[in-house]
Write a protein that holds these residues in place. Structure first.
Motif, short mmCIF file in Angstrom:
data_model
loop_
_atom_site.label_atom_id
_atom_site.label_comp_id
_atom_site.label_asym_id
_atom_site.label_seq_id
_atom_site.Cartn_x
_atom_site.Cartn_y
_atom_site.Cartn_z
N UNK A 242 0.84 -1.20 0.00
CA UNK A 242 0.00 0.00 0.00
C UNK A 242 0.88 1.25 0.00
N UNK B 239 1.09 4.19 -2.70
CA UNK B 239 0.77 5.55 -2.25
C UNK B 239 1.91 6.51 -2.59
N UNK C 194 1.86 9.75 -5.08
CA UNK C 194 1.97 11.12 -4.56
C UNK C 194 3.36 11.74 -4.75
N UNK D 111 -11.94 14.62 -5.30
CA UNK D 111 -11.34 13.33 -5.61
C UNK D 111 -12.39 12.24 -5.63
N UNK D 112 -12.10 11.17 -6.34
CA UNK D 112 -12.87 9.95 -6.17
C UNK D 112 -12.48 9.36 -4.81
N UNK D 113 -13.34 8.52 -4.28
CA UNK D 113 -13.06 7.91 -2.99
C UNK D 113 -11.80 7.05 -3.08
N UNK D 114 -10.94 7.23 -2.10
CA UNK D 114 -9.70 6.45 -1.98
C UNK D 114 -8.70 6.75 -3.10
N UNK D 115 -8.65 7.99 -3.53
CA UNK D 115 -7.65 8.40 -4.51
C UNK D 115 -7.04 9.73 -4.10
N UNK D 116 -5.71 9.75 -3.90
CA UNK D 116 -5.09 10.99 -3.43
C UNK D 116 -4.90 12.04 -4.53
N UNK E 299 -12.12 15.45 -0.20
CA UNK E 299 -13.05 14.34 0.00
C UNK E 299 -12.54 12.99 -0.45
N UNK E 300 -11.24 12.82 -0.54
CA UNK E 300 -10.70 11.55 -1.07
C UNK E 300 -10.86 10.40 -0.09
N UNK F 159 -8.73 9.24 2.02
CA UNK F 159 -7.51 8.47 2.28
C UNK F 159 -7.36 8.23 3.79
N UNK G 208 -9.78 7.79 6.02
CA UNK G 208 -10.67 6.71 6.47
C UNK G 208 -10.04 5.34 6.24
N UNK G 209 -9.46 5.21 5.05
CA UNK G 209 -8.85 3.91 4.71
C UNK G 209 -7.62 3.64 5.57
N UNK H 45 -14.97 11.06 5.60
CA UNK H 45 -14.91 12.16 4.63
C UNK H 45 -16.28 12.28 3.98
N UNK I 1 -1.25 10.14 5.43
CA UNK I 1 -1.85 9.79 4.14
C UNK I 1 -2.73 10.91 3.60
N UNK I 2 -2.82 12.02 4.32
CA UNK I 2 -3.61 13.15 3.82
C UNK I 2 -2.79 13.87 2.77
N UNK I 3 -3.21 13.78 1.50
CA UNK I 3 -2.34 14.29 0.45
C UNK I 3 -2.39 15.80 0.26
#
Lengths: 577, 145
Positions: free
Chosen positions: A218, A222, A226, A282-287, B18-19, B21, B23-24, B42, B124-126
């Motif tokens: 992961x 990541x 980034x 962002x889409x969910x779970x995308x930085x 609102x990504x 990251x 939460x995950x 989020x 992980x907060x970008x």
């Protein structure tokens, strides 16, 4: 592993789940599993709007587990092409479905009255949508549903607008305001089933098999996302960055591809639109947050010092289709038409190409204002906004036909030589060379993203034999079947290479070698091609519009014989599979 | 001067995309792929055209969630916030109802998921919304920084 499939039967208002470990073990998820579920649940000869027509939403083993694995695959029979329909969307679609515990959702049958479906983890609710049926702005629909339902932050609201209700063959499904199952008309299929929206609320997790390895892989992904340059394009100006270089290279389709360089390209460029970005999301779970949102500040018509501010997401493809193809001179004119297209939830690309064809047909006197009602002329955003409304409301026969796409419209009215569709799907925004056009034709979704021919064109200096080019494009498309089975965003293809995919799969319980993975991509590709054939696809009937051979590309004018040889070669492969 | 504590803080809430990251990250720390155990959420602000934000425990010194806990599973932590003792928790959900900003979430097993200010998600907060910092108790609870 996510192996549970949720089946929803709209004709009987029933739902049930099945553990389909068999399918997910053999076909990963996403596209791979969706093809099998389509085969199991629908006769390929079923018409798109028949009660028996089936829609599949599928996610894969990496969704909600790794960053940039943020896409869901929708599969259906396309009312636009009459053939296989497949489109992908981000937003919260995939994380909501995966966190609700499902690998796929199969929607069958037809509701007698308007409803919206709410999947709330293990429960499914059929909600009365009679009151909201007829609300044409998809944003308003979502606001109302969001007020009614729980699951703030963990839900996806996939809905149709006016276009889907009116069965426009290229109506899209919009989700989280800014993402779309854009192409091939999923919106119309849901509209035909009397389904205004599919809401999925998901809160859940799955245990990983190796916590340490999971966190290691992961973090590696990541960091690549980034810190490396892998996602830079999308992180900075976004896909709109393409406008200027394509214009300079003469690969930018302008005014129905009458030309490929444009004096107003600068105004519609990523750089220009960046000046009015209001925010990024962002889409969910995308930085990466590649969703660029422009502000369009408009005065009230009759009241001074009153303004409304519209927030519209843009990308290269809508800029091409509703900007350069329609001869727009300013970003505001482009955004005004985009606003209409978004509100009604139409596919921006097909809508733009249809209107560009209609404009040229008007110029040539094939049709007139008797058909179009408003005078269509390149650059006139007011006329186009009105025409978008007519496509949805279909006030006369012409618009009823234009609502079926440019292939159909040119069959009825003529002008086929400049009707820019491939396999029945309207052209994407690249006139970059042979690979782009051959790619649209042989791609199983007739999408530029099937095999990225446009990218090949921009890298190559001279072309191989056409047969070789077809093989190269097919190989790319076969690997992409893996990406869309995992399901990762194609923008992240530079990160999700075979080696890292194999390592990422391990902690979620899948052991597979790189070579097996590639073979699986090939296998999924041919399964999909066979399904496409069973649905009536005939590669020998692929039509290449004359226009693409008339207008200069970065590689000069294209030769018809080369393109024909490529298509013939592909047709043989299709025949033998 | 009061003793400094380390807490998850908001650096600039308006920058949130609102990504999710965060939460995950929260559930991943507990060995899960997903968000079931996450103590942070989020959300969009009435649709993404109005932007996004994150919701998590504000580390109250007088924590309503701890006050309504019948078993003492949710205990006030020195310097603000709570320590959650899962084995004492009966999953009544009083804490979830008591939180004014809805920052305690219900896991699939019925028990609460609450931020314990470990700071794992901040890495992980970008986009510079979250940070894990040594702060004066109370001072970090301002949202405007």
């Amino acid at each position: 592993m996510l192996t549970k499939v949720l089946y929803i039967d709209l004709s009987r208002y029933r739902y049930w789940t099945e553990n389909r470990k068999d399918l997910f073990e053999e076909w990963l998820g996403g596209t791979g599993v969706a093809v099998q579920l389509m085969k199991e649940n629908m006769d390929p000869k079923t018409e798109p709007f028949d009660e028996e027509s089936t829609v599949v939403f599928a996610v894969g083993p990496l969704n909600a587990a790794y960053p940039l694995a943020s896409k869901t695959v929708a599969m259906f029979k396309s009312p636009l092409t009459g053939n296989l329909g497949e489109s992908h969307a981000g937003g919260r679609t995939s994380t909501s479905i995966a966190n609700a515990g499902y690998g796929a959702i199969v929607i069958k049958g037809k509701s007698k009255k308007p409803i919206y479906i709410v999947v709330n983890n293990d429960k499914v609710h059929f909600r009365d949508a009679r009151v909201i049926w007829g609300i044409e702005d998809s944003l308003i629909v979502a606001r109302i549903i969001a007020e009614n339902e729980g699951g703030r932050g963990i839900r996806s609201v996939m809905r149709i607008g006016g276009a889907g209700e009116k069965l426009v063959r290229y109506a899209c499904v919009t989700t989280e305001t800014y993402r779309h199952f854009g192409r091939l008309g999923l919106g119309a299929v849901l509209g035909s089933k009397n389904v205004k929206a599919v809401v999925v609320i998901g809160r859940g997790s799955r245990k990983v098999q190796d916590r340490k390895l999971y966190r290691e892989v992961y973090d590696e992904i990541f960091k690549l996302a980034t810190e490396s340059d892998a996602m830079k394009k999308y992180h900075l100006l976004g896909t709109a960055v393409n406008v200027k270089p394509l214009n300079e290279k003469r690969g930018l389709p302008v005014m129905n591809l009458k030309k490929t360089s444009y004096e107003y390209a600068e105004n519609l460029s990523g750089e220009s639109l960046a000046e009015i970005i209001g925010r990024r999301v962002a889409c969910s779970h995308c930085p990466v947050a590649c969703i660029h949102i422009a502000t369009l500040r408009l005065p009230y018509e009759n009241e001074p010092y009153f303004y409304k501010t519209l927030m519209l997401s843009y990308d290269y493809e809508p800029i091409y289709a509703l900007g350069t193809m329609l001869g727009m001179k300013t970003r505001e004119d482009f955004l005004k038409v985009l606003y209409r297209v978004e509100a009604y939830a139409l596919d921006a690309m097909t809508t733009g190409v249809c209107l560009a064809w209609a404009t040229e047909a008007t110029e040539r006197g094939i049709i007139s204002e008797r058909e179009t009602i408003v005078k269509l002329e390149f650059g006139n955003s007011e006329a186009y906004s009105k025409a978008v409304e007519y496509i949805v409301h279909q006030p006369n026969e012409f618009y009823t036909i234009l609502a079926q796409g440019v292939e159909k419209a040119s069959e009825v009215y003529g002008g086929k030589e400049f009707a820019l569709a491939f396999g029945g799907n309207e052209m994407p925004g690249y006139h970059t060379g042979y690979a782009a056009h051959i790619g649209y034709s042989i791609g199983l979704r007739h999408s530029h993203l099937d095999n990225a021919g446009y990218s090949y064109d921009q890298k190559v200096e001279s072309y191989p034999e056409p047969e070789e080019l077809v093989k190269t494009l097919m190989k790319e498309e076969q690997w992409r079947q893996i990406l869309s089975s995992l399901v990762v965003c194609f923008f992240a293809r530079g990160i999700y290479k075979p080696e890292i995919v194999c390592r990422a799969l391990k902690p979620v319980g899948i052991e597979i070698e790189e070579s097996e993975l590639k073979k699986l991509g090939e296998k999924i590709y041919f399964e999909k091609l066979r399904l496409k054939k069973a649905m009536g696809f005939d590669a020998k009937k692929l039509r290449l519009p004359d226009r693409i051979f008339e207008t200069e590309t970065p590689h000069g004018k294209l030769n018809r014989d080369y393109a024909k040889r490529a298509i013939d070669y592909f047709a043989k492969i299709v025949e033998s599979c | 001067m009061s003793k400094k504590v380390r807490r998850l803080v908001i650096k600039d809430i308006e920058k949130c995309v609102g990504c999710g990251m965060c939460m995950y990250a929260c559930s991943r720390r507990k060995g899960e792929a997903g968000i079931d155990a996450s103590g942070i959420l989020a959300v969009s602000l009435s649709g993404f055209e109005r932007g996004a934000t994150v919701i998590f425990c504000r580390a109250c010194v007088e924590a309503p969630c701890a006050q309504v806990c019948p078993t003492g599973a949710m205990r006030v932590r020195e310097g603000g916030g709570v320590i959650y003792h899962e084995t004492d928790c009966i999953g009544c959900g009083n804490c979830i109802d008591a939180c004014t900003i809805h920052a305690i979430f219900r896991r699939s097993d019925g028990k609460p998921a609450v931020c314990v200010h470990c700071g794992y998600c901040a890495d992980y907060c970008p986009h510079g919304v979250l940070a894990y910092e040594e702060v004066e108790p109370e001072s970090f609870r301002r949202v405007i920084v």
